[in-house]
Design a protein around this motif. Sequence first.
Motif, PDB file in Angstrom:
ATOM      1  N   HIS A 194      57.210 -38.459  70.735  1.00  0.00           N
ATOM      2  CA  HIS A 194      58.148 -39.371  70.074  1.00  0.00           C
ATOM      3  C   HIS A 194      59.139 -39.870  71.125  1.00  0.00           C
ATOM      4  CE1 HIS A 194      60.672 -35.536  68.790  1.00  0.00           C
ATOM      5  NE2 HIS A 194      60.279 -35.487  70.035  1.00  0.00           N
ATOM      6  N   SER A 196      62.319 -39.608  70.738  1.00  0.00           N
ATOM      7  CA  SER A 196      63.562 -38.853  70.587  1.00  0.00           C
ATOM      8  C   SER A 196      64.056 -38.156  71.872  1.00  0.00           C
ATOM      9  CB  SER A 196      63.418 -37.839  69.454  1.00  0.00           C
ATOM     10  OG  SER A 196      63.111 -38.517  68.255  1.00  0.00           O
ATOM     11  N   ARG A 220      50.015 -38.840  70.443  1.00  0.00           N
ATOM     12  CA  ARG A 220      49.759 -37.643  69.636  1.00  0.00           C
ATOM     13  C   ARG A 220      48.258 -37.422  69.538  1.00  0.00           C
ATOM     14  NH1 ARG A 220      54.257 -37.752  64.760  1.00  0.00           N
ATOM     15  NH2 ARG A 220      55.948 -38.386  66.152  1.00  0.00           N
ATOM     16  N   GLN A 234      57.120 -46.518  69.280  1.00  0.00           N
ATOM     17  CA  GLN A 234      58.261 -46.262  68.404  1.00  0.00           C
ATOM     18  C   GLN A 234      59.483 -47.012  68.922  1.00  0.00           C
ATOM     19  OE1 GLN A 234      58.824 -41.955  68.357  1.00  0.00           O
ATOM     20  NE2 GLN A 234      57.592 -41.782  66.489  1.00  0.00           N
ATOM     21  N   GLU A 236      63.393 -45.904  68.832  1.00  0.00           N
ATOM     22  CA  GLU A 236      64.356 -44.869  68.504  1.00  0.00           C
ATOM     23  C   GLU A 236      65.741 -45.503  68.438  1.00  0.00           C
ATOM     24  OE1 GLU A 236      63.080 -41.808  68.416  1.00  0.00           O
ATOM     25  OE2 GLU A 236      64.886 -40.566  68.154  1.00  0.00           O
ATOM     26  N   PHE A 276      66.038 -31.969  64.610  1.00  0.00           N
ATOM     27  CA  PHE A 276      67.160 -32.531  65.380  1.00  0.00           C
ATOM     28  C   PHE A 276      68.116 -33.356  64.544  1.00  0.00           C
ATOM     29  CE2 PHE A 276      64.519 -36.338  65.591  1.00  0.00           C
ATOM     30  CZ  PHE A 276      63.237 -35.789  65.560  1.00  0.00           C
ATOM     31  N   GLY A 308      61.783 -42.115  59.935  1.00  0.00           N
ATOM     32  CA  GLY A 308      62.548 -40.885  59.813  1.00  0.00           C
ATOM     33  C   GLY A 308      63.938 -41.086  60.381  1.00  0.00           C
ATOM     34  N   PHE A 335      67.517 -42.453  64.297  1.00  0.00           N
ATOM     35  CA  PHE A 335      66.348 -42.853  63.504  1.00  0.00           C
ATOM     36  C   PHE A 335      65.209 -43.163  64.453  1.00  0.00           C
ATOM     37  CE2 PHE A 335      69.048 -46.577  64.254  1.00  0.00           C
ATOM     38  CZ  PHE A 335      68.160 -47.450  64.854  1.00  0.00           C
ATOM     39  N   GLY A 336      64.005 -43.100  63.934  1.00  0.00           N
ATOM     40  CA  GLY A 336      62.841 -43.433  64.750  1.00  0.00           C
ATOM     41  C   GLY A 336      61.806 -44.107  63.880  1.00  0.00           C
TER      42      GLY A 336
HETATM   43  N1  PHE Z   1      61.136 -38.547  66.174  1.00  0.00           N
HETATM   44  C1  PHE Z   1      60.793 -38.555  64.793  1.00  0.00           C
HETATM   45  C2  PHE Z   1      59.272 -38.767  64.662  1.00  0.00           C
HETATM   46  O1  PHE Z   1      58.661 -39.210  65.578  1.00  0.00           O
HETATM   47  C3  PHE Z   1      61.501 -39.645  64.022  1.00  0.00           C
HETATM   48  C4  PHE Z   1      62.979 -39.427  63.968  1.00  0.00           C
HETATM   49  C5  PHE Z   1      63.761 -39.984  64.936  1.00  0.00           C
HETATM   50  C6  PHE Z   1      63.566 -38.723  62.934  1.00  0.00           C
HETATM   51  C7  PHE Z   1      65.148 -39.824  64.908  1.00  0.00           C
HETATM   52  C8  PHE Z   1      64.923 -38.563  62.881  1.00  0.00           C
HETATM   53  C9  PHE Z   1      65.700 -39.120  63.859  1.00  0.00           C
HETATM   54  O2  PHE Z   1      58.698 -38.482  63.647  1.00  0.00           O
END
Ligand code: PHE
Length: 367
Positions: A194, A196, A220, A234, A236, A276, A308, A335-336
């Motif tokens: 991700h 993140s 993944r 993604q 972020e 997180f 998310g 968020f992502g």
């Molecule tokens: N990194 C999470 C994912 O890939 C998404 C996410 C990002 C959730 C930031 C909360 C905050 O599923």
Amino acid sequence: MYTVPKLEDYSQHALDRAVVDLLAALDSETRELRTDSDWKTFRDRWMARKNGVLTQVNDTWLKAAPSPAKRDVGRRVNELKTRVEAAIEEAHGKIHASSADARLASERLDITLPGIHRPIGVKHPVLRVMDEIVAVFKAMGYSVGEGPEVETDYYNFESLNFPPNHPARDTQDTLFIAGQEQKPARDRLMLRTHTSPVQIRTMEVQPPPVRIVIPGKVHRNDPLDATHSPVFHQVEGLAVDTNITFCDLKGTLDHAMKALFGSSVKTRFYPSFFPFTEPSADMQVSCIFCGGQGCRKCKFSGWIELLGCGMVDPNVFEFVKHNGYDSSKISGFAFGMGVERIALLKYEVESIQLFYEGDVRFLEQFA
Ligand code: PHE
């Protein structure tokens, strides 16, 4: 080929005939000329000082003339000289003009023919949507960041509050780089699952406040199907400041979804879990196909799960406390979102695989 005759006598009649014959020869020879070299030979034949036709005329007609006829013969010879010079000049002009015509004809080009069509490339739909998402947040004052695609366990998991061997790691089937068993666990490399980890990387170098979006590629170990790909993208988002609340998160994402899907789209936040963020949520948008009525695409629920998000967990701030992230003073949200998922919805594309096959017939639709 004409040769200059000796005059039998110098009567007007004989002179007239000689002149007429010579001019007839001159005329027929000029009509035979085609090329520049023809013309040069012709010119020398008539004009050469040594043994040219005019020189011969001078020698055989004028010099040989008896005194009483000299005056008349001289006048005729001068006239002939003028005629010959004019004929040579004219022939030169004609040859030159016709070779210019030939060149123009050979270079003729039909400008009414249709040209060669060279299709111009455009941005791939996935990158286009990624740029669009980023632009929505830039307009709200966010800056744009990036991070590495090959990441360490520390950034991808540990500092995001996934402790070693914690079952939350199983939610992201990870592609590890082989042969790193000797390294400490936190230094082992993997393909980031991700975007993140760039939250932590950003906070390590930038004290609060932070408002940043991070577009990028993630990996993944998922098999390819209509909605999954082992490589995807993604965007972020991270906002950290004093007094950031869940309301700010809701308002920001609601605005972003309206900017991306149109002002009639609604959002709702459904409880979820990410290590997180606390609290965590899945954000859903009202089905963009049926407007929330319920259809096959939204499984008759009227809602589509899109991303998310949540409030940054204080345990995450612990990892960057040294850079001014004291969870008793600041708070934040993150968020992502999956770019392909948004592109699939936005363009009503049947399968995520179409984005990677490189089929021009598919891609052309975005030109
Ligand atoms: N990194 C999470 C994912 O890939 C998404 C996410 C990002 C959730 C930031 C909360 C905050 O599923």
